[in-house]
Design a protein around this motif. Structure first.
Motif, PDB file in Angstrom:
ATOM      1  N   PRO A  80      20.726  11.705  14.063  1.00  0.00           N
ATOM      2  CA  PRO A  80      21.606  10.551  14.270  1.00  0.00           C
ATOM      3  C   PRO A  80      20.872   9.359  14.879  1.00  0.00           C
ATOM      4  N   GLY A  81      21.081   8.201  14.263  1.00  0.00           N
ATOM      5  CA  GLY A  81      20.531   6.960  14.797  1.00  0.00           C
ATOM      6  C   GLY A  81      19.116   6.635  14.359  1.00  0.00           C
ATOM      7  N   LEU A  82      18.396   7.600  13.789  1.00  0.00           N
ATOM      8  CA  LEU A  82      17.007   7.339  13.409  1.00  0.00           C
ATOM      9  C   LEU A  82      16.964   6.409  12.210  1.00  0.00           C
ATOM     10  N   ASP A  83      16.299   5.261  12.371  1.00  0.00           N
ATOM     11  CA  ASP A  83      16.186   4.338  11.250  1.00  0.00           C
ATOM     12  C   ASP A  83      14.748   3.910  10.965  1.00  0.00           C
ATOM     13  N   THR A  84      13.801   4.266  11.852  1.00  0.00           N
ATOM     14  CA  THR A  84      12.430   3.786  11.697  1.00  0.00           C
ATOM     15  C   THR A  84      11.442   4.840  12.170  1.00  0.00           C
ATOM     16  N   VAL A  85      10.341   4.952  11.454  1.00  0.00           N
ATOM     17  CA  VAL A  85       9.205   5.758  11.900  1.00  0.00           C
ATOM     18  C   VAL A  85       8.017   4.830  12.059  1.00  0.00           C
ATOM     19  N   LEU A  86       7.450   4.783  13.269  1.00  0.00           N
ATOM     20  CA  LEU A  86       6.246   3.995  13.531  1.00  0.00           C
ATOM     21  C   LEU A  86       5.026   4.868  13.313  1.00  0.00           C
ATOM     22  N   SER A  87       4.105   4.408  12.477  1.00  0.00           N
ATOM     23  CA  SER A  87       2.931   5.221  12.182  1.00  0.00           C
ATOM     24  C   SER A  87       1.750   4.346  11.783  1.00  0.00           C
ATOM     25  N   ALA A  88       0.557   4.853  12.131  1.00  0.00           N
ATOM     26  CA  ALA A  88      -0.688   4.273  11.648  1.00  0.00           C
ATOM     27  C   ALA A  88      -1.269   5.118  10.521  1.00  0.00           C
ATOM     28  N   GLY A  89      -0.661   6.264  10.259  1.00  0.00           N
ATOM     29  CA  GLY A  89      -1.188   7.164   9.239  1.00  0.00           C
ATOM     30  C   GLY A  89      -2.312   8.041   9.735  1.00  0.00           C
ATOM     31  N   SER A  90      -2.787   7.784  10.955  1.00  0.00           N
ATOM     32  CA  SER A  90      -3.923   8.506  11.528  1.00  0.00           C
ATOM     33  C   SER A  90      -3.900   8.330  13.035  1.00  0.00           C
ATOM     34  N   VAL A  91      -4.464   9.297  13.746  1.00  0.00           N
ATOM     35  CA  VAL A  91      -4.588   9.184  15.194  1.00  0.00           C
ATOM     36  C   VAL A  91      -5.400   7.954  15.576  1.00  0.00           C
ATOM     37  N   ARG A 146      -4.481   5.025   3.582  1.00  0.00           N
ATOM     38  CA  ARG A 146      -4.151   5.787   2.369  1.00  0.00           C
ATOM     39  C   ARG A 146      -2.938   6.669   2.584  1.00  0.00           C
ATOM     40  N   THR A 147      -2.835   7.239   3.762  1.00  0.00           N
ATOM     41  CA  THR A 147      -1.675   8.077   4.076  1.00  0.00           C
ATOM     42  C   THR A 147      -0.406   7.246   4.081  1.00  0.00           C
ATOM     43  N   LEU A 148      -0.443   6.083   4.709  1.00  0.00           N
ATOM     44  CA  LEU A 148       0.733   5.226   4.741  1.00  0.00           C
ATOM     45  C   LEU A 148       1.152   4.799   3.339  1.00  0.00           C
ATOM     46  N   LEU A 149       0.183   4.465   2.513  1.00  0.00           N
ATOM     47  CA  LEU A 149       0.501   4.045   1.147  1.00  0.00           C
ATOM     48  C   LEU A 149       1.087   5.199   0.343  1.00  0.00           C
ATOM     49  N   ALA A 150       0.508   6.382   0.492  1.00  0.00           N
ATOM     50  CA  ALA A 150       1.012   7.549  -0.232  1.00  0.00           C
ATOM     51  C   ALA A 150       2.433   7.888   0.211  1.00  0.00           C
ATOM     52  N   GLU A 151       2.697   7.789   1.515  1.00  0.00           N
ATOM     53  CA  GLU A 151       4.043   8.079   2.010  1.00  0.00           C
ATOM     54  C   GLU A 151       5.042   7.020   1.558  1.00  0.00           C
ATOM     55  N   ALA A 152       4.587   5.773   1.475  1.00  0.00           N
ATOM     56  CA  ALA A 152       5.469   4.716   0.983  1.00  0.00           C
ATOM     57  C   ALA A 152       5.910   4.999  -0.449  1.00  0.00           C
ATOM     58  N   ASP A 153       5.038   5.603  -1.228  1.00  0.00           N
ATOM     59  CA  ASP A 153       5.375   5.924  -2.618  1.00  0.00           C
ATOM     60  C   ASP A 153       6.414   7.032  -2.724  1.00  0.00           C
ATOM     61  N   GLY A 201       5.880  -1.778  -0.522  1.00  0.00           N
ATOM     62  CA  GLY A 201       7.243  -1.754  -0.035  1.00  0.00           C
ATOM     63  C   GLY A 201       7.412  -1.649   1.468  1.00  0.00           C
ATOM     64  N   VAL A 202       6.321  -1.603   2.232  1.00  0.00           N
ATOM     65  CA  VAL A 202       6.433  -1.577   3.696  1.00  0.00           C
ATOM     66  C   VAL A 202       6.829  -2.974   4.155  1.00  0.00           C
ATOM     67  N   GLU A 222      -5.711  -7.617   7.235  1.00  0.00           N
ATOM     68  CA  GLU A 222      -6.078  -7.252   5.872  1.00  0.00           C
ATOM     69  C   GLU A 222      -5.285  -6.068   5.336  1.00  0.00           C
ATOM     70  N   HIS A 223      -4.616  -5.330   6.222  1.00  0.00           N
ATOM     71  CA  HIS A 223      -3.786  -4.218   5.783  1.00  0.00           C
ATOM     72  C   HIS A 223      -2.433  -4.684   5.248  1.00  0.00           C
ATOM     73  N   VAL A 224      -1.991  -5.849   5.687  1.00  0.00           N
ATOM     74  CA  VAL A 224      -0.627  -6.290   5.402  1.00  0.00           C
ATOM     75  C   VAL A 224      -0.353  -6.448   3.912  1.00  0.00           C
ATOM     76  N   PRO A 225      -1.207  -7.131   3.126  1.00  0.00           N
ATOM     77  CA  PRO A 225      -0.882  -7.293   1.697  1.00  0.00           C
ATOM     78  C   PRO A 225      -0.754  -5.965   0.965  1.00  0.00           C
ATOM     79  N   LEU A 226      -1.624  -5.008   1.273  1.00  0.00           N
ATOM     80  CA  LEU A 226      -1.565  -3.705   0.606  1.00  0.00           C
ATOM     81  C   LEU A 226      -0.278  -2.968   0.953  1.00  0.00           C
ATOM     82  N   LEU A 227       0.103  -3.013   2.224  1.00  0.00           N
ATOM     83  CA  LEU A 227       1.319  -2.334   2.655  1.00  0.00           C
ATOM     84  C   LEU A 227       2.564  -3.012   2.088  1.00  0.00           C
ATOM     85  N   ARG A 228       2.573  -4.318   2.095  1.00  0.00           N
ATOM     86  CA  ARG A 228       3.725  -5.036   1.545  1.00  0.00           C
ATOM     87  C   ARG A 228       3.877  -4.761   0.057  1.00  0.00           C
ATOM     88  N   ALA A 229       2.760  -4.675  -0.636  1.00  0.00           N
ATOM     89  CA  ALA A 229       2.816  -4.413  -2.080  1.00  0.00           C
ATOM     90  C   ALA A 229       3.436  -3.058  -2.395  1.00  0.00           C
TER      91      ALA A 229
END
Length: 234
Positions: A140-151, A159-166, A195-196, A186-193
């Motif tokens: 209940p209430g969970l709407d967001t997961v904050l992640s870098a894809g790696s420690v 790559r993990t973030l992009l794969a999970e976005a798919d 759907g992040v 430099e990560h922003v355009p790839l992530l936005r493309a």
């Protein structure tokens, strides 16, 4: 609010004002960022809430970090912040072997019924990311997961973030993903493309790390980056 959400980590009402001046859509309020962020005091939350009109998500975390060192105290802290007016929170706990500590998460949620929340970067420290995501789905209430894809940060976890976005829409991948933790422009355009649409920044909007205040001009640059998706703009 803009199409792309920019969340800025702040530690005080003064930093909150600076972040909003620069264009932050949402704030994460925490204390002791040298320890990766602890729960703020209810009084500081009240000061912050009175200083800005954007949503403020409040950290619930103790010296155990991604593990709950004192669950009773964490629940009491969350309840006190809720009584002070907090409606949105940031939390997440793992067991010592890196699995989701669902009883601890549920206990804290029981202290803040009806509130929205972000599962923070505990996900990046999990033994099995997919298992944690599946266990989170439907809480209940969970709407967001904050992640870098790696420690170690987005540079290693992109790559993990992009794969999970798919996988958006699959069980365990229904909540919004907010990219943060060593995020670079430099990560922003790839992530936005892929759907992040939510981005989380902290030290990159300060001139000298956590010991320096939020710089509205730096927030403004990030505002432009996340809105346009172009790393070299502005």
């Amino acid at each position: 609010m803009s199409e792309a959400v920019l969340e800025v980590v702040v530690t005080s009402a003064e930093e909150a004002v600076a972040a909003v001046e620069g264009g932050a859509d949402r704030l994460e309020l925490a204390s002791d960022m040298e320890a990766d962020g602890m729960s703020p005091s209810p009084s500081e939350f009240i000061r912050t809430r009175e200083a800005v009109t954007v949503p403020v998500r409040v950290m619930v975390r103790d010296k155990g970090g991604f593990q709950a060192a004192d669950l009773d105290e964490l629940c009491a802290t969350a309840a006190a912040l809720r009584r002070a007016g907090a409606r949105e929170f940031v939390l997440g706990f793992l067991t010592p072997d890196g699995a989701l500590d669902l009883p601890a998460v549920r206990a804290v949620l029981d202290s803040i019924p009806g509130c929205g929340w972000t599962f923070h970067r505990a996900l990046d420290h999990a033994r099995d990311r997919a298992a944690v995501r599946r266990a989170l789905d439907g809480l209940p209430g969970l709407d967001t997961v904050l992640s870098a894809g790696s420690v170690t940060g987005v540079a290693a976890g992109l790559r993990t973030l992009l794969a999970e976005a798919d996988r958006r829409g699959e069980p365990g991948y229904t909540m919004n993903v907010m990219a943060g933790g060593g995020l670079a422009v430099e990560h922003v355009p790839l992530l936005r493309a892929r759907g992040v649409r939510a981005f989380h920044v902290g030290t990159s909007v300060r001139r000298r790390g956590w010991d320096s205040p939020v710089d509205p001009a730096a927030v403004r640059r990030w505002r432009h980056h996340v809105d346009t998706g172009w790393k070299d703009a502005g």
